[in-house]
Design a protein around this motif. Structure first.
Motif, PDB file in Angstrom:
ATOM      1  N   TYR A 183      49.680 -35.649 -52.858  1.00 47.62           N
ATOM      2  CA  TYR A 183      50.150 -36.888 -52.247  1.00 47.62           C
ATOM      3  C   TYR A 183      51.163 -36.460 -51.184  1.00 47.62           C
ATOM      4  O   TYR A 183      52.067 -35.668 -51.453  1.00 47.62           O
TER       5      TYR A 183
ATOM      6  N   LEU B 168      53.718 -37.635 -49.995  1.00 45.19           N
ATOM      7  CA  LEU B 168      55.116 -37.860 -50.318  1.00 45.19           C
ATOM      8  C   LEU B 168      55.776 -36.608 -50.893  1.00 45.19           C
ATOM      9  O   LEU B 168      56.982 -36.410 -50.761  1.00 45.19           O
TER      10      LEU B 168
ATOM     11  N   HIS C 108      54.122 -49.716 -54.492  1.00 42.84           N
ATOM     12  CA  HIS C 108      53.344 -49.969 -53.280  1.00 42.84           C
ATOM     13  C   HIS C 108      53.003 -51.443 -53.045  1.00 42.84           C
ATOM     14  O   HIS C 108      53.098 -51.917 -51.911  1.00 42.84           O
TER      15      HIS C 108
ATOM     16  N   TYR D  16      49.314 -44.799 -47.530  1.00 43.75           N
ATOM     17  CA  TYR D  16      49.705 -43.451 -47.925  1.00 43.75           C
ATOM     18  C   TYR D  16      48.476 -42.557 -47.836  1.00 43.75           C
ATOM     19  O   TYR D  16      47.345 -43.039 -47.828  1.00 43.75           O
TER      20      TYR D  16
ATOM     21  N   PRO E 125      53.188 -46.744 -42.848  1.00 46.35           N
ATOM     22  CA  PRO E 125      53.152 -45.599 -43.770  1.00 46.35           C
ATOM     23  C   PRO E 125      54.332 -45.591 -44.736  1.00 46.35           C
ATOM     24  O   PRO E 125      55.459 -45.927 -44.357  1.00 46.35           O
ATOM     25  N   PHE E 126      54.064 -45.247 -45.979  1.00 45.65           N
ATOM     26  CA  PHE E 126      55.137 -45.093 -46.951  1.00 45.65           C
ATOM     27  C   PHE E 126      56.043 -43.967 -46.459  1.00 45.65           C
ATOM     28  O   PHE E 126      55.565 -42.923 -46.028  1.00 45.65           O
TER      29      PHE E 126
ATOM     30  N   VAL F 140      57.853 -40.739 -45.850  1.00 49.38           N
ATOM     31  CA  VAL F 140      57.752 -39.375 -46.376  1.00 49.38           C
ATOM     32  C   VAL F 140      59.070 -38.675 -46.071  1.00 49.38           C
ATOM     33  O   VAL F 140      59.318 -38.226 -44.960  1.00 49.38           O
TER      34      VAL F 140
END
Length: 430
Positions: free
Chosen positions: A89, A91, A194, A303, A382-383, A385
């Protein structure tokens, strides 16, 4: 994230352009993933096809539950005996790169990725301008709802605003039938955070802004209050919400059985829905995230995932690993101009991120279920990072679960979430 890159980017010649080189002796490489046995079998089949052209390279695949994936990479990634390749992932990338557990992509791979993937996806697979792997899947969120339950409740169309969303949730709630209007998730960090984050960005807010937590905004306050309203009204029942990344648990079961009217979920669970619902899968429809009072339009959190190579692996193993990944993600490895990786992803209802793969799979991506997700890509956010991102996500999960179970008020949940996030990100940045 925009689909405009489909026409703007030239379809690349293929990552398989890396020079094929023989080895004096056999090279064994391993691939660590969290995929199901059925999907692992597809990856193993692709590995066998690769070995036909590279008989000196043997690829073995190992799968662990999603919850064990990062800890396995961390505990074994510092060893030359650890997995050669890992699916991660994005992240997690900043911390893995900081700790020198993943290797920078070779120049040939980096050049190909930068020309054949959208810039946003490339950025999420990079730290400090250095690419650390090959992107594969991208996931976004949308409102899923049961058309039959909508019809029974007299709801003509999916909600577009939060006011309509709360009204629909109330109409879909029937305690006598054990039916909830909107299903939240608990017991799984990404599953909890999310959907909340998608509602937040659809209300004009952000999780993180300019590298700092932004959960103290008025938009975030309204989002915490929305959750509190849904819980207090009985439209969302936390007892029906337990889930995990592998089975989705009672959360899935309640939607499949018609006990939940609406959820916010990612595209990848199409295969689980089809398996669970059978012929009733046709009852499921997809719509954009409802827009909050401070929002401008629907937005989804997005993501992505990528494959990385163990920086502690031997030189021969690293070289073989990059050649395998180059081939696996090239248009030469799959069917009809698609990569083998994208064929594997599409078998799970997951959106591939390479431009040529989107084009190759455009017919299936136009299905009633997936087209709803493709349509929200253009306005997805986008989540974030960032260093400390996983701990930040897990902390917010705990706060949201406390709110679900009535242990804190919306106001206190917001204050706690902001304070915890500030502490976590500041500590991680040191």
């Amino acid at each position: 994230m925009s689909l405009a890159w489909i026409s703007k980017l030239a379809l690349a010649a293929g990552l398989a352009a890396l020079p094929a080189t023989g080895w004096a002796q056999s090279v064994n490489i391993s691939y660590l993933t969290h995929w199901s046995p059925e999907t692992v079998a597809l990856l193993e089949a692709a590995a066998k096809d690769f070995s036909k052209e590279h008989p000196d390279v043997a690829v073995t695949v190992r799968a662990v539950p999603f919850g064990d994936l990062l800890t396995t990479l961390r505990s074994q990634g510092g060893s030359s005996d650890g997995p050669t390749i890992g699916g991660i992932y994005d992240l997690w990338l900043p911390e893995l790169a900081r700790d020198k557990l993943v290797a920078p992509a070779p120049d040939a791979v980096a050049s190909e990725v930068k020309s054949a993937w959208p810039a946003g996806v490339v950025s999420a697979a990079s730290v400090g301008g250095t690419l650390y792997g090959i992107p594969n899947e991208i996931d976004v969120y949308a409102l899923n709802y049961n058309k039959e339950l909508f019809k029974e409740a007299g709801i003509a169309a999916p909600p577009k605003t939060w006011a309509e969303f709360k009204d629909a949730a109330a109409k879909l709630t029937n305690k006598d039938k054990g039916q909830q209007g909107f299903g939240m998730i608990n017991s799984w960090a990404a599953g909890v955070v999310h959907p909340f984050a998608s509602l937040l960005v659809s209300n004009g807010g952000n999780l993180v802004k300019d590298g700092k937590p932004a959960l103290d905004s008025s938009q975030a306050g309204e989002t915490f209050a929305l959750y509190e309203d849904l819980i207090k009204s009985g439209a969302s029942n936390p007892a029906m919400a337990t889930a995990d990344a592998n089975t989705t648990g009672p959360f899935l079961d309640n939607f499949v059985s018609g006990k939940t009217g609406m959820i916010i979920m990612a595209n990848w669970w199409e295969s689980a829905l089809k398996t669970g619902m059978g012929d009733k899968f046709s009852q499921v429809a997809t719509a954009p995230i409802p827009v909050g009072p401070s929002g401008d339009k629907p937005h989804s959190i997005s993501y992505s995932w990528m494959t990385v190579v163990n920086a502690k692996a031997g030189a021969a193993e690293q070289k073989a690993a990059w050649e395998f990944l180059a081939w696996l993600n090239s248009p030469k490895s799959g069917k009809n101009g698609a990569s083998a990786m994208s064929d594997i992803l599409m078998s799970m209802g997951i959106l591939p991120s390479r431009s040529s793969d989107i084009e190759a799979h455009k017919d299936k991506l136009g299905s009633e279920f997936l087209s709803g997700y493709v349509s929200v890509l253009a306005d997805a956010r986008p989540f974030p990072v960032v260093l400390g991102g996983q701990e930040f996500s897990e902390s917010l999960q705990q706060t949201l679960e406390a709110l679900q179970y009535g242990q804190v008020s919306a106001k206190d949940a917001q204050a706690n979430a902001q304070a915890d996030a500030t502490s976590i990100l500041e500590r991680a940045a040191k």
